[in-house]
Design a protein around this motif. Structure first.
Motif, PDB file in Angstrom:
ATOM      1  N   ARG A  52       0.842  -1.194   0.000  1.00  0.00           N
ATOM      2  CA  ARG A  52       0.000   0.000   0.000  1.00  0.00           C
ATOM      3  C   ARG A  52       0.876   1.241   0.000  1.00  0.00           C
ATOM      4  O   ARG A  52       2.054   1.169   0.301  1.00  0.00           O
ATOM      5  CB  ARG A  52      -0.858  -0.001   1.258  1.00  0.00           C
ATOM      6  CG  ARG A  52      -2.214  -0.639   1.005  1.00  0.00           C
ATOM      7  CD  ARG A  52      -3.018  -0.536   2.257  1.00  0.00           C
ATOM      8  NE  ARG A  52      -3.261  -1.855   2.775  1.00  0.00           N
ATOM      9  CZ  ARG A  52      -3.524  -2.105   4.043  1.00  0.00           C
ATOM     10  NH1 ARG A  52      -3.533  -1.126   4.917  1.00  0.00           N
ATOM     11  NH2 ARG A  52      -3.763  -3.316   4.444  1.00  0.00           N
ATOM     12  N   GLY A  53       0.289   2.379  -0.349  1.00  0.00           N
ATOM     13  CA  GLY A  53       1.031   3.634  -0.286  1.00  0.00           C
ATOM     14  C   GLY A  53       1.551   3.804   1.127  1.00  0.00           C
ATOM     15  O   GLY A  53       0.956   3.324   2.078  1.00  0.00           O
ATOM     16  N   LEU A  54       2.642   4.483   1.267  1.00  0.00           N
ATOM     17  CA  LEU A  54       3.260   4.554   2.579  1.00  0.00           C
ATOM     18  C   LEU A  54       2.465   5.430   3.519  1.00  0.00           C
ATOM     19  O   LEU A  54       2.448   5.210   4.709  1.00  0.00           O
ATOM     20  CB  LEU A  54       4.709   5.047   2.454  1.00  0.00           C
ATOM     21  CG  LEU A  54       5.617   4.124   1.630  1.00  0.00           C
ATOM     22  CD1 LEU A  54       7.033   4.597   1.697  1.00  0.00           C
ATOM     23  CD2 LEU A  54       5.523   2.675   2.101  1.00  0.00           C
ATOM     24  N   SER A  55       1.802   6.432   3.014  1.00  0.00           N
ATOM     25  CA  SER A  55       0.968   7.223   3.915  1.00  0.00           C
ATOM     26  C   SER A  55      -0.260   7.684   3.137  1.00  0.00           C
ATOM     27  O   SER A  55      -0.263   8.716   2.488  1.00  0.00           O
ATOM     28  CB  SER A  55       1.748   8.422   4.449  1.00  0.00           C
ATOM     29  OG  SER A  55       2.397   9.066   3.378  1.00  0.00           O
ATOM     30  N   GLY A  56      -1.267   6.880   3.162  1.00  0.00           N
ATOM     31  CA  GLY A  56      -2.523   7.225   2.511  1.00  0.00           C
ATOM     32  C   GLY A  56      -2.382   7.277   1.008  1.00  0.00           C
ATOM     33  O   GLY A  56      -1.623   6.521   0.415  1.00  0.00           O
ATOM     34  N   ARG A  57      -3.103   8.202   0.360  1.00  0.00           N
ATOM     35  CA  ARG A  57      -3.133   8.275  -1.094  1.00  0.00           C
ATOM     36  C   ARG A  57      -1.817   8.815  -1.619  1.00  0.00           C
ATOM     37  O   ARG A  57      -1.232   9.736  -1.060  1.00  0.00           O
ATOM     38  CB  ARG A  57      -4.273   9.202  -1.517  1.00  0.00           C
ATOM     39  CG  ARG A  57      -5.010   8.736  -2.740  1.00  0.00           C
ATOM     40  CD  ARG A  57      -6.024   9.779  -3.123  1.00  0.00           C
ATOM     41  NE  ARG A  57      -5.596  10.501  -4.316  1.00  0.00           N
ATOM     42  CZ  ARG A  57      -5.666   9.997  -5.528  1.00  0.00           C
ATOM     43  NH1 ARG A  57      -6.132   8.792  -5.715  1.00  0.00           N
ATOM     44  NH2 ARG A  57      -5.267  10.688  -6.577  1.00  0.00           N
ATOM     45  N   SER A  58      -1.371   8.256  -2.721  1.00  0.00           N
ATOM     46  CA  SER A  58      -0.098   8.702  -3.266  1.00  0.00           C
ATOM     47  C   SER A  58      -0.323   9.726  -4.368  1.00  0.00           C
ATOM     48  O   SER A  58      -1.362   9.728  -5.012  1.00  0.00           O
ATOM     49  CB  SER A  58       0.660   7.500  -3.830  1.00  0.00           C
ATOM     50  OG  SER A  58      -0.201   6.784  -4.693  1.00  0.00           O
ATOM     51  N   THR A  59       0.626  10.630  -4.554  1.00  0.00           N
ATOM     52  CA  THR A  59       0.550  11.624  -5.626  1.00  0.00           C
ATOM     53  C   THR A  59       1.887  11.616  -6.361  1.00  0.00           C
ATOM     54  O   THR A  59       2.916  11.862  -5.738  1.00  0.00           O
ATOM     55  CB  THR A  59       0.379  13.052  -5.048  1.00  0.00           C
ATOM     56  OG1 THR A  59      -0.036  12.937  -3.695  1.00  0.00           O
ATOM     57  CG2 THR A  59      -0.567  13.892  -5.864  1.00  0.00           C
ATOM     58  N   PRO A  60       1.847  11.388  -7.686  1.00  0.00           N
ATOM     59  CA  PRO A  60       3.106  11.454  -8.434  1.00  0.00           C
ATOM     60  C   PRO A  60       3.643  12.877  -8.441  1.00  0.00           C
ATOM     61  O   PRO A  60       2.872  13.837  -8.536  1.00  0.00           O
ATOM     62  CB  PRO A  60       2.717  11.015  -9.843  1.00  0.00           C
ATOM     63  CG  PRO A  60       1.405  10.339  -9.698  1.00  0.00           C
ATOM     64  CD  PRO A  60       0.730  10.970  -8.540  1.00  0.00           C
ATOM     65  N   ARG A  61       4.941  13.039  -8.324  1.00  0.00           N
ATOM     66  CA  ARG A  61       5.552  14.369  -8.367  1.00  0.00           C
ATOM     67  C   ARG A  61       6.737  14.375  -9.315  1.00  0.00           C
ATOM     68  O   ARG A  61       7.329  13.325  -9.555  1.00  0.00           O
ATOM     69  CB  ARG A  61       6.039  14.741  -6.954  1.00  0.00           C
ATOM     70  CG  ARG A  61       5.129  15.738  -6.286  1.00  0.00           C
ATOM     71  CD  ARG A  61       5.658  16.102  -4.938  1.00  0.00           C
ATOM     72  NE  ARG A  61       5.608  14.944  -4.029  1.00  0.00           N
ATOM     73  CZ  ARG A  61       5.978  14.977  -2.776  1.00  0.00           C
ATOM     74  NH1 ARG A  61       6.465  16.078  -2.270  1.00  0.00           N
ATOM     75  NH2 ARG A  61       5.903  13.913  -2.025  1.00  0.00           N
ATOM     76  N   ARG A  62       7.071  15.563  -9.838  1.00  0.00           N
ATOM     77  CA  ARG A  62       8.269  15.635 -10.679  1.00  0.00           C
ATOM     78  C   ARG A  62       9.487  15.374  -9.790  1.00  0.00           C
ATOM     79  O   ARG A  62       9.506  15.799  -8.636  1.00  0.00           O
ATOM     80  CB  ARG A  62       8.382  17.017 -11.309  1.00  0.00           C
ATOM     81  CG  ARG A  62       7.303  17.248 -12.339  1.00  0.00           C
ATOM     82  CD  ARG A  62       7.611  18.438 -13.221  1.00  0.00           C
ATOM     83  NE  ARG A  62       6.613  18.536 -14.269  1.00  0.00           N
ATOM     84  CZ  ARG A  62       5.407  19.075 -14.069  1.00  0.00           C
ATOM     85  NH1 ARG A  62       5.091  19.590 -12.901  1.00  0.00           N
ATOM     86  NH2 ARG A  62       4.540  19.101 -15.054  1.00  0.00           N
TER      87      ARG A  62
END
Ligand code: TYD
Ligand code: MG
Length: 474
Positions: free
Chosen positions: A50-60
């Protein structure tokens, strides 16, 4: 009642199968499949982390903050080095090895030091609180009438992971030690504590705890007879860092080695000595390993190995004796068996030493295990020295990997090795011949290059001692 199904799990590699199999198709071990009953819907191994802390967001990539992790400093230098500079908050570290080596001692010692600044929870499923306190009193500086135990070190004897979580919620530790992962169990799993599923699931849950703003976690794991931690290698994938505490139970030295580290160099080594009052750091291990050396005795040679980023000088001892009934034995201690066979074969064929009817014993002094081919030449010299009953020059180190044709090959990081040897007072290093001209060798030690084992050994026994100073053998 929830529905359940049965599955079979290999206790060596963690392979799951619907039917029982006598031989595991993945790792080939026999009779390693154990029946487990699991609730439907639980696959045991989670398909994807699972994501390490809740929902994941891709970043540059450029937007990702690149500062080094803030590390919690560890006031034990040898331990901090192996971790890569300190404890990374939210990390999970596995400390493994044989029972009785000193894992609990090391962890307790570390927590006693850390509890000055952090809240620490030490969960033991192996020993009672009284036993742990007795060990702590042994470790803490003596002299005072009553040792001062740190305020912030909490102990609990518990094996149920749910209960451990309640304690964590209450105490809110910054650092959590689980001694050992094999004793912990999750009640919702049917299998026994210590089984692959229990170990893997408990470790995954502890990992999630650490990653979601929980404490940094250290788990102790025992190694099975086969040499893997807790049976499954899977555990090594779950944790960030894997440390092995190695050493001989009958010798004082202990090496803490990182075999995996997401936050630092691997193969880094910390050296300790087991004393009456716990583990003492050995900050100059080469000196310690050479302390009991008999100078000018036959059957001894000095190797320079790299343990992580640190060069280490070790004495290699060799002994040959007439074999009984034409049944020559090779007995390595601290050296790989097949490596010894190869070196013995090269000495027989390329150096014409008659080892076919000799028992060979090789011992690495100090209980160290060497797996670096750079030690080949010193191993060969120790054996040849015993065979010829002639000592290797006392002020000389031997560095080089041996090939099947009897040729010598250059190991990496030679300047570091040579400087360490010079620092410890060695005057000469016998090393492989360089194929290309590179940087000059460090100036504070005489470096003699040799193309083949035969030539290197002759130099080591001082036969060509009349060589003018500094001249390199072509
Ligand atoms: P321990 O930490 O219990 O090993 P593990 O947790 O890896 O099973 O260490 C046990 C050994 O260490 C035991 O043989 C006694 C020895 N020891 C010392 O020599 N000095 C000490 O101060 C302590 C605490 C242990
Ligand atoms: Mg223990």
């Amino acid at each position: 009642m929830p529905k359940t199904h049965t599955r079979y799990v290999c206790q060596q590699c963690g392979r799951i199968s619907a039917a029982y199999m006598g031989k595991c198709p993945q790792c080939g071990s026999f009779n390693s499949m154990v029946e487990e009953i699991v609730p439907d819907g639980s696959s045991g191994a989670k398909a994807a982390p699972r994501g390490l802390s809740g929902r994941s967001t891709p970043r540059r990539l450029g937007e990702v903050s690149g500062e080094a992790e803030d590390r919690i400093p560890v006031p034990m230098e040898e331990f901090a080095r192996v971790l890569g500079g300190g404890i990374v908050p939210g990390s999970i570290v596995l400390v493994g090895d044989d029972p009785g080596i000193g894992k609990s001692t090391l962890m307790l010692q570390m927590t006693l030091l850390m509890a000055d600044r952090l809240r620490v929870l030490y969960v033991s499923g192996e020993e009672s609180e009284r036993q742990i306190k007795m060990r702590a009193s042994r470790i803490l500086p003596q002299g005072e009438k009553k040792p001062a135990f740190p305020e912030n070190l909490f102990l609990v004897t518990e094996t149920n992971l749910d209960t451990i979580y309640e304690h964590i919620a209450e105490i809110k530790p910054d650092l959590l030690v689980i001694d050992s992962i094999q004793t912990v169990y999750m009640p919702e799993l049917e299998s026994a504590a210590g089984s692959v599923s229990q170990v893997r699931e408990s470790a995954s849950r502890l990992r999630e705890l650490a990653k979601n703003g929980g404490p940094a976690v250290f788990v102790i794991g025992h190694v099975t007879k086969e040499g893997t931690i807790a049976g499954p290698r899977v555990l090594e994938h779950i944790v960030d860092t894997v440390l092995y505490l190695e050493g001989d139970r009958f010798q004082a030295y202990r090496l803490l080695r990182s075999v995996k580290n997401r936050f630092g160099a691997t193969a880094e080594v910390g050296v300790f000595e087991m004393l009456e009052h716990g583990l003492a750091e050995v900050s100059n291990p080469s000196e310690a390993f050479l302390a009991e050396r008999m100078v000018n005795a036959a059957g001894s040679a000095i190797a320079v190995t790299m343990e992580g980023t640190r060069p280490l000088l070790v004495e290699i001892q060799g002994l040959t004796s007439a074999a009984q009934f034409g049944n020559a034995r090779r007995t390595p201690n601290g050296v790989d068996y097949n490596r010894l066979l190869m070196i013995a074969a090269v000495l027989t064929r390329r150096v014409r030493l008659n080892l076919a009817e000799a028992d060979i014993f090789v011992n690495v002094v100090g209980g160290l295990k060497i797996d670096e081919p750079a030690a080949d030449l010193a191993i060969a010299a120790a054996i040849a020295s015993s065979m010829r009953d002639a000592p290797v020059r006392a002020d000389t180190v031997l560095i080089g990997e041996i090939g099947l044709a009897g040729e010598l090959r250059m190991p990496s990081q030679m300047p570091v090795r040579l400087r360490e040897a010079a620092k410890l007072g060695f005057k000469t290093a016998i090393v492989p011949k360089r194929l290309r001209k590179g940087e000059p060798w460090p100036g504070d030690i005489e470096v003699i290059e040799a193309r083949a084992v035969q030539q290197a050994l002759e130099l080591a026994f001082g036969i060509q001692r009349e060589l003018p100073q500094g001249r390199k053998v072509a």
